[in-house]
Design a protein around this motif. Structure first.
Motif, mmCIF file in Angstrom:
data_model
loop_
_atom_site.group_PDB
_atom_site.id
_atom_site.type_symbol
_atom_site.label_atom_id
_atom_site.label_comp_id
_atom_site.label_asym_id
_atom_site.label_seq_id
_atom_site.Cartn_x
_atom_site.Cartn_y
_atom_site.Cartn_z
ATOM 1 N N ASN A 1 9.277 24.810 41.391
ATOM 2 C CA ASN A 1 8.631 24.586 40.058
ATOM 3 C C ASN A 1 7.591 23.684 40.235
ATOM 4 O O ASN A 1 7.489 22.956 41.445
ATOM 5 C CB ASN A 1 9.542 23.744 39.472
ATOM 6 N N GLU B 1 4.247 30.167 33.951
ATOM 7 C CA GLU B 1 5.715 29.954 33.600
ATOM 8 C C GLU B 1 6.483 29.064 34.494
ATOM 9 O O GLU B 1 7.481 28.180 34.460
ATOM 10 C CB GLU B 1 6.371 31.119 33.295
ATOM 11 N N GLY C 1 5.112 26.654 36.220
ATOM 12 C CA GLY C 1 4.593 25.309 36.108
ATOM 13 C C GLY C 1 3.288 24.836 36.628
ATOM 14 O O GLY C 1 3.165 23.768 36.961
ATOM 15 N N TYR D 1 4.107 21.296 36.027
ATOM 16 C CA TYR D 1 4.117 21.490 34.336
ATOM 17 C C TYR D 1 5.298 22.571 33.847
ATOM 18 O O TYR D 1 5.343 22.921 32.887
ATOM 19 C CB TYR D 1 2.777 22.103 33.848
ATOM 20 N N ARG D 2 6.273 22.640 34.435
ATOM 21 C CA ARG D 2 7.240 23.388 34.417
ATOM 22 C C ARG D 2 7.972 22.766 33.100
ATOM 23 O O ARG D 2 8.386 21.532 33.185
ATOM 24 C CB ARG D 2 8.112 23.550 35.623
ATOM 25 N N LYS D 3 8.398 23.686 32.173
ATOM 26 C CA LYS D 3 9.145 23.262 30.821
ATOM 27 C C LYS D 3 10.661 23.465 31.260
ATOM 28 O O LYS D 3 10.875 24.571 31.534
ATOM 29 C CB LYS D 3 8.760 24.090 29.786
ATOM 30 N N THR D 4 11.244 22.472 31.110
ATOM 31 C CA THR D 4 12.822 22.394 31.149
ATOM 32 C C THR D 4 13.402 22.466 29.935
ATOM 33 O O THR D 4 12.703 21.640 29.015
ATOM 34 C CB THR D 4 12.998 21.479 31.970
ATOM 35 N N GLN E 1 15.577 21.250 26.994
ATOM 36 C CA GLN E 1 15.991 19.769 26.250
ATOM 37 C C GLN E 1 17.439 19.749 26.099
ATOM 38 O O GLN E 1 18.065 20.460 25.776
ATOM 39 C CB GLN E 1 15.120 19.365 24.885
#
Length: 210
Positions: free
Chosen positions: A202, A63, A65, A205-208, A210
């Motif tokens: 982070n 998670e 990333g 591949y850390r999802k932020t 939108q």
């Protein structure tokens, strides 16, 4: 009275003091993309603790990333190479372990406590971990400690004292007979990797949002 008030105020300040921010420059400079989570060292008396803890580690790291090598595959490969015990694996130079998988960093975790102790009509469940991440060249990038405790609460606030007493005894006995360590373990990992001011930076591949 005035002295007591001053003491209480000082204790409040200590309790609210922010943790000292750690130097993350080594981690940022290494910029790892993949993390190898190796079997843990188990200092507790529960022989099942390492498997439970190992299974809970990949989620918060992913998670954050980073690509995390599957822990079951990692364990199998290490065993094929002759590494069976956590102590033996942790003693091996990090560059050797990282090279086996092509990992950028290795995560080591030590279980200091994983137990349930009965005290005064309640059972206190405790988990205590040491975390350490090391780069593939052997440079230590990050370390942290986390200890959490849980004691089941008696919900019979409006009933008779006798019913409350019996309820507390039964609740404590159930918790002691079959303590559930996973909520505490997952919470410890979440705080260390995601919520702490000293959580790892982070990954790529850390999802932020939108």
């Amino acid at each position: 009275m005035k002295s007591a008030a001053i003491l209480a105020f000082c204790l409040l300040l200590v309790g609210c003091a922010a943790p000292v921010k750690k130097d993350m420059s080594a981690f940022i400079a290494a910029a790892p993309r993949s993390v190898l989570v190796v079997p843990t060292i188990n200092k507790s008396l529960d022989v099942d603790a390492p498997n439970y803890v190992l299974a809970a580690l990949p989620v918060p790291v992913a998670e954050k990333g980073f690509y995390v090598f599957p822990v079951n595959t990692t364990k199998f490969v290490l065993e094929q190479e002759g590494y069976y015990e956590g102590e033996r694996i942790h003693q091996e130079p990090t560059p050797v372990l990282a090279k086996l998988f092509g990992a950028d960093a290795v995560l080591y975790v030590t279980i200091n406590r994983w137990d349930a102790q009965f005290a005064l009509l309640t059972t206190v469940v405790t988990v205590d971990f040491d975390y350490r991440m090391v780069a593939k060249d052997g440079t230590e990038l990050w370390n942290e400690k986390k200890k959490l405790q849980y004691s089941p609460q008696n919900n019979n606030s409006g009933g008779s004292p006798m019913v409350a007493l019996v309820s507390a005894v039964v609740s404590a006995a159930i918790t002691r007979a079959a303590p559930n360590y996973m909520p505490l373990t997952k919470r410890a990992n979440q705080e260390v990797f995601l919520l702490s001011p000293n959580a790892i930076p982070n990954g790529p591949y850390r999802k932020t949002a939108q």
